[in-house]
Design a protein around this motif. Structure first.
Motif, PDB file in Angstrom:
ATOM      1  N   ILE B 274       0.851  -1.193   0.000  1.00 35.79           N
ATOM      2  CA  ILE B 274       0.000   0.000   0.000  1.00 35.79           C
ATOM      3  C   ILE B 274       0.891   1.249   0.000  1.00 35.79           C
ATOM      4  CG2 ILE B 274      -1.824   1.248   1.233  1.00 35.79           C
ATOM      5  CD1 ILE B 274      -2.368  -1.530   2.652  1.00 35.79           C
ATOM      6  N   THR B 275       0.747   2.102  -0.987  1.00 33.70           N
ATOM      7  CA  THR B 275       1.563   3.325  -1.031  1.00 33.70           C
ATOM      8  C   THR B 275       0.678   4.551  -1.105  1.00 33.70           C
ATOM      9  OG1 THR B 275       1.626   3.318  -3.442  1.00 33.70           O
ATOM     10  CG2 THR B 275       3.438   2.223  -2.310  1.00 33.70           C
ATOM     11  N   ASP B 276       1.209   5.691  -0.629  1.00 37.63           N
ATOM     12  CA  ASP B 276       0.526   6.956  -0.935  1.00 37.63           C
ATOM     13  C   ASP B 276       0.953   7.366  -2.350  1.00 37.63           C
ATOM     14  OD1 ASP B 276       3.028   8.098  -0.775  1.00 37.63           O
ATOM     15  OD2 ASP B 276       2.750   8.788   1.275  1.00 37.63           O
ATOM     16  N   MET B 277       0.549   8.554  -2.809  1.00 36.54           N
ATOM     17  CA  MET B 277       0.775   8.886  -4.217  1.00 36.54           C
ATOM     18  C   MET B 277       2.016   9.741  -4.445  1.00 36.54           C
ATOM     19  SD  MET B 277      -1.221   7.050  -5.671  1.00 36.54           S
ATOM     20  CE  MET B 277      -1.015   7.577  -7.369  1.00 36.54           C
ATOM     21  N   LYS B 278       2.911   9.821  -3.461  1.00 38.05           N
ATOM     22  CA  LYS B 278       4.127  10.607  -3.673  1.00 38.05           C
ATOM     23  C   LYS B 278       5.092   9.832  -4.557  1.00 38.05           C
ATOM     24  CE  LYS B 278       3.459  13.175   0.506  1.00 38.05           C
ATOM     25  NZ  LYS B 278       3.042  12.570   1.763  1.00 38.05           N
ATOM     26  N   GLU B 279       5.892  10.584  -5.288  1.00 42.56           N
ATOM     27  CA  GLU B 279       6.756   9.965  -6.297  1.00 42.56           C
ATOM     28  C   GLU B 279       7.696   8.922  -5.673  1.00 42.56           C
ATOM     29  OE1 GLU B 279       8.975  12.859  -8.562  1.00 42.56           O
ATOM     30  OE2 GLU B 279      10.280  11.252  -9.299  1.00 42.56           O
ATOM     31  N   ASP B 280       8.344   9.320  -4.560  1.00 42.77           N
ATOM     32  CA  ASP B 280       9.338   8.429  -3.944  1.00 42.77           C
ATOM     33  C   ASP B 280       8.720   7.115  -3.483  1.00 42.77           C
ATOM     34  OD1 ASP B 280      10.808  10.686  -4.291  1.00 42.77           O
ATOM     35  OD2 ASP B 280      10.949  11.192  -2.153  1.00 42.77           O
ATOM     36  N   THR B 281       7.596   7.226  -2.801  1.00 40.02           N
ATOM     37  CA  THR B 281       6.993   6.013  -2.245  1.00 40.02           C
ATOM     38  C   THR B 281       6.479   5.098  -3.356  1.00 40.02           C
ATOM     39  OG1 THR B 281       4.927   7.197  -1.954  1.00 40.02           O
ATOM     40  CG2 THR B 281       6.346   7.034  -0.030  1.00 40.02           C
ATOM     41  N   VAL B 282       5.922   5.702  -4.401  1.00 39.06           N
ATOM     42  CA  VAL B 282       5.440   4.896  -5.520  1.00 39.06           C
ATOM     43  C   VAL B 282       6.611   4.150  -6.161  1.00 39.06           C
ATOM     44  CG1 VAL B 282       4.418   4.966  -7.826  1.00 39.06           C
ATOM     45  CG2 VAL B 282       3.409   6.303  -5.962  1.00 39.06           C
ATOM     46  N   GLN B 283       7.740   4.853  -6.325  1.00 34.23           N
ATOM     47  CA  GLN B 283       8.909   4.228  -6.935  1.00 34.23           C
ATOM     48  C   GLN B 283       9.382   3.023  -6.103  1.00 34.23           C
ATOM     49  OE1 GLN B 283      12.333   6.759  -7.090  1.00 34.23           O
ATOM     50  NE2 GLN B 283      13.467   5.386  -8.483  1.00 34.23           N
ATOM     51  N   VAL B 284       9.475   3.254  -4.783  1.00 32.59           N
ATOM     52  CA  VAL B 284       9.895   2.157  -3.894  1.00 32.59           C
ATOM     53  C   VAL B 284       8.867   1.024  -3.934  1.00 32.59           C
ATOM     54  CG1 VAL B 284      10.289   1.524  -1.480  1.00 32.59           C
ATOM     55  CG2 VAL B 284      11.295   3.613  -2.395  1.00 32.59           C
ATOM     56  N   GLY B 285       7.595   1.383  -3.993  1.00 31.34           N
ATOM     57  CA  GLY B 285       6.533   0.380  -4.065  1.00 31.34           C
ATOM     58  C   GLY B 285       6.682  -0.522  -5.279  1.00 31.34           C
ATOM     59  N   PHE B 286       6.950   0.085  -6.423  1.00 35.76           N
ATOM     60  CA  PHE B 286       7.118  -0.710  -7.644  1.00 35.76           C
ATOM     61  C   PHE B 286       8.317  -1.655  -7.548  1.00 35.76           C
ATOM     62  CE2 PHE B 286       4.358   2.362 -10.001  1.00 35.76           C
ATOM     63  CZ  PHE B 286       3.460   1.408 -10.457  1.00 35.76           C
ATOM     64  N   LEU B 287       9.419  -1.112  -7.015  1.00 37.91           N
ATOM     65  CA  LEU B 287      10.623  -1.935  -6.864  1.00 37.91           C
ATOM     66  C   LEU B 287      10.367  -3.129  -5.935  1.00 37.91           C
ATOM     67  CD1 LEU B 287      13.735   0.411  -6.578  1.00 37.91           C
ATOM     68  CD2 LEU B 287      13.527  -1.629  -8.001  1.00 37.91           C
ATOM     69  N   LEU B 288       9.736  -2.838  -4.799  1.00 34.08           N
ATOM     70  CA  LEU B 288       9.408  -3.886  -3.826  1.00 34.08           C
ATOM     71  C   LEU B 288       8.545  -4.961  -4.478  1.00 34.08           C
ATOM     72  CD1 LEU B 288       8.302  -2.611  -0.297  1.00 34.08           C
ATOM     73  CD2 LEU B 288       9.700  -4.614  -0.815  1.00 34.08           C
ATOM     74  N   HIS B 289       7.555  -4.501  -5.213  1.00 37.42           N
ATOM     75  CA  HIS B 289       6.638  -5.396  -5.911  1.00 37.42           C
ATOM     76  C   HIS B 289       7.418  -6.340  -6.809  1.00 37.42           C
ATOM     77  CE1 HIS B 289       3.497  -6.739  -8.650  1.00 37.42           C
ATOM     78  NE2 HIS B 289       2.591  -6.246  -7.828  1.00 37.42           N
ATOM     79  N   GLU B 290       8.330  -5.743  -7.588  1.00 39.46           N
ATOM     80  CA  GLU B 290       9.093  -6.518  -8.572  1.00 39.46           C
ATOM     81  C   GLU B 290       9.965  -7.584  -7.887  1.00 39.46           C
ATOM     82  OE1 GLU B 290      11.493  -3.902 -11.001  1.00 39.46           O
ATOM     83  OE2 GLU B 290      12.860  -5.586 -11.423  1.00 39.46           O
ATOM     84  N   ILE B 291      10.611  -7.190  -6.773  1.00 35.16           N
ATOM     85  CA  ILE B 291      11.537  -8.120  -6.110  1.00 35.16           C
ATOM     86  C   ILE B 291      10.773  -9.179  -5.307  1.00 35.16           C
ATOM     87  CG2 ILE B 291      13.461  -8.284  -4.469  1.00 35.16           C
ATOM     88  CD1 ILE B 291      14.112  -5.332  -5.351  1.00 35.16           C
ATOM     89  N   LEU B 292       9.714  -8.745  -4.620  1.00 38.13           N
ATOM     90  CA  LEU B 292       8.920  -9.687  -3.819  1.00 38.13           C
ATOM     91  C   LEU B 292       8.273 -10.769  -4.688  1.00 38.13           C
ATOM     92  CD1 LEU B 292       6.762  -7.889  -1.096  1.00 38.13           C
ATOM     93  CD2 LEU B 292       8.224  -9.890  -0.778  1.00 38.13           C
ATOM     94  N   LYS B 293       7.893 -10.365  -5.916  1.00 36.60           N
ATOM     95  CA  LYS B 293       7.200 -11.281  -6.824  1.00 36.60           C
ATOM     96  C   LYS B 293       8.008 -12.548  -7.113  1.00 36.60           C
ATOM     97  CE  LYS B 293       6.263  -9.596 -10.755  1.00 36.60           C
ATOM     98  NZ  LYS B 293       5.852  -8.690 -11.870  1.00 36.60           N
TER      99      LYS B 293
END
Lengths: 437, 437
Positions: B274-293
């Motif tokens: 779950i991320t808020d809509m700030k650029e930094d958090t979204v970027q980290v969210g995508f990275l986490l998603h990719e690695i966790l997958k």
């Protein structure tokens, strides 16, 4: 450190000092060897790595079983039988974990053929030139039953000496039934009159070897039970010995989970607290000792100046200790922790099990700057990364120190909760973390 | 969330959507009920708490088994039979975990007498005034076999409808032997021709009830096998159904360990970011998603603005999700995390299993003061303490944010290791900790 008791009330009774050892060997007055068939393919686990080679705390299951036999001083030779494919793997396991009494033999296509090959290593000249001397009694045990203890090995061995053949049994957990060819119930067996035949089994060597020499190809290809061969071909009715639940066979994935949990539980039983001689750290050490004692079987304290080598530490315990807590005041900057890591590294303690070291740091002053905090974090991280290479898992714990006794006891109680969680889980993913209470 | 597969290759196949459900009930066209005898004393565990009441992830084993039956929509009534001593305990379990289809019946002195009492609840008027309507087919299952799935329940039910009696079987793990009165081997049974009789079993109600009405006191006191009674007294030869390894019976302490590990493994399969809509958090969210997958079966991302209620979150997953990662930039001061906790609290999600929430915080500036750090630590601790009361385990993770993509990927990779360890261990001892990568 091999036992895995099943009793809820006494989760660790088999960690008690061994009773037999050299004394037992003298009493036995016979030569004993063991054959461990380890040729299984792991079909029941759904393919993949055969279960004897699955890792338990990052060490193959078969190494845990071999270790259980190496602890028994009166078993002279241990023959491990593996398939051709796994010869190199098994060689590397023997070397990495320092198994010194093991002879490797190539297996056959079935369990019985593998055991037969193992027995031949004692009776025939081998092309490689080695020949083990023939034992009077040979123990046969599965590589996937790691929690076998000296007591049952002693019982089957003495019974085999007397009767020629002997095997461990357990009560049946489920009723056994016979089915009709069309998949319906034919009849159910009375549970009280039947038993599950488990391992270990032991035989006068000449009897079991003669049985294998005489038995048919059908026996070798489809049979499963060594006791049956001794009965059929040498007319020896095996003596049956009631074993403990620990003898169970790792068969399914759930059994790997259980094995890991039992070993973690056993590793949890001893904790060593190491403090320097400053007033604050000694005080925290005593408190930790007092609170941990209510949760852990054996807790010992030692001054860091006495912690010159690991024998000092280990001599305090009846079994080997795999958990250490180093308490430092803030200024020590990991010198103390590094020292403990070095002492642990200098021994083979961490070869068999991951050793946990919790590095506790007291915050004495409130004025710590963020930069000193960052330095501290990177300090523990570097140290932990290096220690991990030697199977030593280092975690940090920052603890507020106060002269107020009540508040300090509360902090140390919280610290104990964190330390217990770290020792229990032994999580490689959290090494180098600096936790805070 | 009940299944525990034993296949190494597919640790979670039974988490797939249920195939039968209402459709199956229609196809069956009959009324089905279940009786769960839970009167055992736990002798084989070495005394203490009977195993059906031992906690698995802080919930009694029997509740996990009842849950497995409640998931099956076409089973109308579930009768749980416990000893008089445990009636109140079982009542409180039913209430605490919201089991709605359970009727409680007092057991007898033996397993057969308890099952008989359970069946009577459908056939006789009870003093308390309740009477359940008689089903056409009744399933009998042990309270200590929590991983029973709909597939095998469906198979035994349909077979019982056709043949009158049916039971699950498994291949024997050990050879079964008969012993002589003096404790020696009499003969060993051919393993291929015999099977272990497991649970569930199912019966046409009238058949099994008649069998119990006719059977002798000796049967009631010393028998163990319902299939045997149906055969002996009603001449019904049960249809035998090959079951999965999941049907095993929790008998020893090691089985409790295995059960907990299987459930933890299953809980690990879904993660929601779950991320808020700030650029930094979204970027980290995508990275986490990719690695966790690469490590977790199902990972989904959602914006915190859409995280209004837990149904939004759960609808993304094929099964219920019990792991959440909230990503906040530094300034958010736990408002985001508190919001997620509140959403989770508002549902019954955490009633059955501990829910993990990792609160990730990005360090954007290097100038954070020690006092703001202390504030942060106490913030997560307070929040975690409150959430724990509702079975929500909150951990913190401080992550260095950088615009350098390579370095950021490295940090997030390390973060994923820590997050995976937290989700895997679900350790209550580490809640409220702020970890750092």
């Amino acid at each position: 450190m091999q036992a895995g008791s099943e009793q809820l009330g006494s989760p660790c009774e088999q960690l008690a000092p061994l009773l037999h050892g050299a004394e037992a060997a003298n009493r036995l007055g016979i030569s004993v060897a063991a054959v461990l068939p380890a040729g299984g393919s792991g079909e029941r686990m759904g393919g993949g790595t055969p279960k004897q080679f699955c890792n338990i705390l990052e060490r193959p299951l078969i190494s845990h079983t071999v270790q259980a036999f190496e602890r028994v001083t009166w078993i002279r030779d241990i023959v491990v039988v593996v398939t051709e494919d796994n010869l190199d793997l098994m060689k590397s396991i023997i070397q990495q974990y320092g198994h010194s009494r093991v002879t490797l033999v190539e297996g056959g296509a079935t369990r019985h053929r593998s055991i037969f090959n193992g027995l031949r290593a004692f009776a025939e000249n081998k092309p490689l030139g080695f020949q083990l001397s023939k034992p009077e009694v040979v123990i046969i045990h599965d590589a996937v039953r790691p929690f076998v203890d000296e007591d049952i090995l002693f019982k089957v061995t003495t019974s085999a000496k007397e009767c020629g053949a002997s095997g461990a049994i357990r009560p049946l957990v489920s009723t056994v039934i016979a089915s009709t060819p069309d998949g319906c119930l034919d009849h159910s067996l009375e549970r009280a009159r039947h038993r599950a035949s488990e391992m270990p089994q032991a035989f006068a060597f000449d009897i079991i070897y003669q049985a294998y020499l005489q038995c048919s190809d059908y026996d070798l290809d489809y049979g499963t039970e060594c006791l049956h061969l001794a009965q059929k071909y040498c007319n020896k009715k095996a003596k049956l010995i009631e074993g403990s639940p620990d003898l169970w066979k790792v068969t399914y994935k759930r059994d790997l989970y259980a094995t890991e949990s039992i070993i973690k539980d056993n590793l949890l039983q001893q904790v060593c607290i190491i403090t320097d001689m400053k007033e604050d750290t000694v005080q925290v050490g005593f408190l930790l000792h007092e609170i941990l004692k209510t949760q852990v079987k054996q807790v010992k304290g030692i001054s860091s100046s006495l912690c010159k080598n690991v024998h000092h530490l280990q001599n305090m315990f009846t079994e080997q200790c795999f958990n250490f807590i180093g308490i430092n005041d803030k200024d020590s900057n990991f010198f103390g922790t590094q020292h403990i890591v070095d002492v642990l590294k200098s021994t083979s303690l961490a070869v068999l099990y991951p050793v946990v070291l919790v590095s506790v740091h007291l915050i004495v002053s409130e004025n710590m700057s963020y930069s000193s905090r960052v330095e501290e974090l990177s300090g523990i991280r570097e140290l932990a990364k290096e220690a991990k290479k030697k199977n030593i898992l280092v975690y940090g714990l920052l603890m507020d120190y106060t002269k107020d006794n009540l508040r300090l006891r509360e902090t140390v109680t919280q610290g104990t909760t964190v330390i217990t969680a770290l020792i229990k889980d032994r999580s490689p993913g959290l090494i180098g973390q600096m936790l805070v209470v």
